[in-house]
Design a protein around this motif. Structure first.
Motif, PDB file in Angstrom:
ATOM      1  N   CYS A  95       0.841  -1.200   0.204  1.00  0.00           N
ATOM      2  CA  CYS A  95      -0.016  -0.103  -0.079  1.00  0.00           C
ATOM      3  C   CYS A  95       0.785   1.124   0.208  1.00  0.00           C
ATOM      4  N   ASN A  96       0.395   2.392  -0.687  1.00  0.00           N
ATOM      5  CA  ASN A  96       1.163   3.499  -0.726  1.00  0.00           C
ATOM      6  C   ASN A  96       0.230   4.833  -0.543  1.00  0.00           C
ATOM      7  N   ALA A  97       0.576   5.651   0.199  1.00  0.00           N
ATOM      8  CA  ALA A  97      -0.154   7.025   0.293  1.00  0.00           C
ATOM      9  C   ALA A  97       0.569   8.346   0.064  1.00  0.00           C
ATOM     10  N   ASP A  98      -0.031   9.102  -0.407  1.00  0.00           N
ATOM     11  CA  ASP A  98       0.814  10.363  -0.559  1.00  0.00           C
ATOM     12  C   ASP A  98       0.179  11.417   0.268  1.00  0.00           C
ATOM     13  N   VAL A  99       0.722  11.707   1.439  1.00  0.00           N
ATOM     14  CA  VAL A  99       0.199  12.532   2.470  1.00  0.00           C
ATOM     15  C   VAL A  99       0.878  14.154   2.620  1.00  0.00           C
ATOM     16  N   PRO A 100      -0.055  15.075   2.403  1.00  0.00           N
ATOM     17  CA  PRO A 100       0.663  16.412   2.487  1.00  0.00           C
ATOM     18  C   PRO A 100       1.037  16.729   4.007  1.00  0.00           C
ATOM     19  N   VAL A 101       2.488  17.431   4.096  1.00  0.00           N
ATOM     20  CA  VAL A 101       3.017  17.835   5.120  1.00  0.00           C
ATOM     21  C   VAL A 101       2.127  19.284   5.703  1.00  0.00           C
ATOM     22  N   PRO A 102       1.959  19.386   6.984  1.00  0.00           N
ATOM     23  CA  PRO A 102       1.004  20.474   7.499  1.00  0.00           C
ATOM     24  C   PRO A 102       1.669  21.666   7.652  1.00  0.00           C
ATOM     25  N   PHE A 103       2.363  22.052   6.480  1.00  0.00           N
ATOM     26  CA  PHE A 103       3.045  23.549   6.344  1.00  0.00           C
ATOM     27  C   PHE A 103       3.610  23.544   5.038  1.00  0.00           C
ATOM     28  N   PRO A 104       3.043  25.252   4.676  1.00  0.00           N
ATOM     29  CA  PRO A 104       3.510  25.529   3.257  1.00  0.00           C
ATOM     30  C   PRO A 104       4.857  24.980   2.699  1.00  0.00           C
ATOM     31  N   PRO A 105       5.014  24.634   1.619  1.00  0.00           N
ATOM     32  CA  PRO A 105       4.030  24.372   0.568  1.00  0.00           C
ATOM     33  C   PRO A 105       3.111  23.051   0.450  1.00  0.00           C
ATOM     34  N   TYR A 106       3.124  22.517   1.572  1.00  0.00           N
ATOM     35  CA  TYR A 106       2.163  21.271   1.599  1.00  0.00           C
ATOM     36  C   TYR A 106       2.468  20.296   0.834  1.00  0.00           C
ATOM     37  N   TYR A 107       3.657  20.110   0.518  1.00  0.00           N
ATOM     38  CA  TYR A 107       4.186  18.955  -0.404  1.00  0.00           C
ATOM     39  C   TYR A 107       3.843  17.580   0.383  1.00  0.00           C
ATOM     40  N   GLY A 108       3.553  16.715  -0.610  1.00  0.00           N
ATOM     41  CA  GLY A 108       3.403  15.329  -0.377  1.00  0.00           C
ATOM     42  C   GLY A 108       4.276  14.300   0.042  1.00  0.00           C
ATOM     43  N   MET A 109       4.313  13.748   1.117  1.00  0.00           N
ATOM     44  CA  MET A 109       5.210  12.710   1.329  1.00  0.00           C
ATOM     45  C   MET A 109       4.686  11.331   1.293  1.00  0.00           C
ATOM     46  N   ASP A 110       5.591  10.491   0.442  1.00  0.00           N
ATOM     47  CA  ASP A 110       5.059   8.981   0.328  1.00  0.00           C
ATOM     48  C   ASP A 110       5.366   8.187   1.550  1.00  0.00           C
ATOM     49  N   TYR A 111       4.415   7.184   1.903  1.00  0.00           N
ATOM     50  CA  TYR A 111       4.497   6.443   2.903  1.00  0.00           C
ATOM     51  C   TYR A 111       4.141   5.029   2.306  1.00  0.00           C
ATOM     52  N   TRP A 112       4.746   3.969   2.843  1.00  0.00           N
ATOM     53  CA  TRP A 112       4.640   2.623   2.495  1.00  0.00           C
ATOM     54  C   TRP A 112       4.260   1.640   3.432  1.00  0.00           C
ATOM     55  N   GLY A 113       3.245   0.732   3.144  1.00  0.00           N
ATOM     56  CA  GLY A 113       3.095  -0.363   4.289  1.00  0.00           C
ATOM     57  C   GLY A 113       3.942  -1.265   4.114  1.00  0.00           C
ATOM     58  N   LYS A 114       4.039  -2.433   4.989  1.00  0.00           N
ATOM     59  CA  LYS A 114       5.098  -3.368   4.999  1.00  0.00           C
ATOM     60  C   LYS A 114       4.694  -4.652   3.907  1.00  0.00           C
ATOM     61  N   GLY A 115       3.563  -4.538   3.359  1.00  0.00           N
ATOM     62  CA  GLY A 115       3.185  -5.653   2.419  1.00  0.00           C
ATOM     63  C   GLY A 115       2.569  -6.619   3.104  1.00  0.00           C
ATOM     64  N   THR A 116       1.618  -7.333   2.202  1.00  0.00           N
ATOM     65  CA  THR A 116       0.828  -8.334   2.500  1.00  0.00           C
ATOM     66  C   THR A 116       1.028  -9.526   1.150  1.00  0.00           C
ATOM     67  N   LEU A 117       1.179 -10.900   1.399  1.00  0.00           N
ATOM     68  CA  LEU A 117       1.423 -12.001   0.401  1.00  0.00           C
ATOM     69  C   LEU A 117       0.191 -12.048  -0.089  1.00  0.00           C
ATOM     70  N   VAL A 118      -0.041 -12.349  -1.408  1.00  0.00           N
ATOM     71  CA  VAL A 118      -1.095 -12.892  -2.292  1.00  0.00           C
ATOM     72  C   VAL A 118      -0.441 -13.956  -2.847  1.00  0.00           C
ATOM     73  N   THR A 119      -1.088 -15.214  -2.558  1.00  0.00           N
ATOM     74  CA  THR A 119      -0.321 -16.447  -3.418  1.00  0.00           C
ATOM     75  C   THR A 119      -1.629 -17.193  -4.089  1.00  0.00           C
ATOM     76  N   VAL A 120      -1.774 -17.275  -5.484  1.00  0.00           N
ATOM     77  CA  VAL A 120      -2.513 -17.726  -6.311  1.00  0.00           C
ATOM     78  C   VAL A 120      -2.140 -19.174  -6.690  1.00  0.00           C
ATOM     79  N   SER A 121      -2.680 -20.075  -6.353  1.00  0.00           N
ATOM     80  CA  SER A 121      -2.383 -21.301  -6.880  1.00  0.00           C
ATOM     81  C   SER A 121      -3.281 -22.542  -6.648  1.00  0.00           C
ATOM     82  N   SER A 122      -3.388 -23.684  -7.301  1.00  0.00           N
ATOM     83  CA  SER A 122      -4.085 -24.573  -7.124  1.00  0.00           C
ATOM     84  C   SER A 122      -3.625 -25.711  -6.168  1.00  0.00           C
TER      85      SER A 122
END
Length: 122
Positions: A95-122
């Motif tokens: 997961c990724n999110a672009d979150v503005p900092v609370p001061f001018p010019p309110y530029y966005g900071m990228d944050y990342w989750g640690k991930g979740t594994l999806v396995t598609v298999s028979s």
């Protein structure tokens, strides 16, 4: 600070469905774009789907028609509904999110989750 936590991954058979969730918490007044990326074994990380604060979406060609991204702004949460899953969808999903900092010019900071594994298999 901002934290992202993914959930919903697991093992599923081809043709099955999973719904991933990502909840953001911390010092958040708003969130710009949010998205899902994935990294399969031996491959580079790629964008799966993204959604703006206004609800505009875009998808990787490989998942169009099968995956749907959505968000709940009140809960600071983004979702990825995955249908008709294929073995090639197997990956760690981040997961990724672009979150503005609370001061001018309110530029966005990228944050990342640690991930979740999806396995598609028979």
């Amino acid at each position: 600070q901002v934290q992202l936590v993914e959930s919903g991954g697991g093992l599923v058979q081809p043709g099955g469905s999973l719904r991933l969730s990502c909840a953001a918490s911390g010092s958040i007044f708003s969130i710009n774009a949010m998205g899902w990326y994935r990294q399969a074994p031996g491959k580079q990380r790629e964008l799966v789907a993204a959604i703006t604060s206004g609800g505009s979406t875009n998808y990787a060609d490989s998942v169009k028609g099968r995956f749907t991204i959505s968000r709940d702004n009140a809960k600071n949460t983004v979702y990825l509904q995955m249908n008709s899953l294929k073995p090639e969808d197997t990956a760690v999903y981040y997961c990724n999110a672009d979150v503005p900092v609370p001061f001018p010019p309110y530029y966005g900071m990228d944050y990342w989750g640690k991930g979740t594994l999806v396995t598609v298999s028979s």
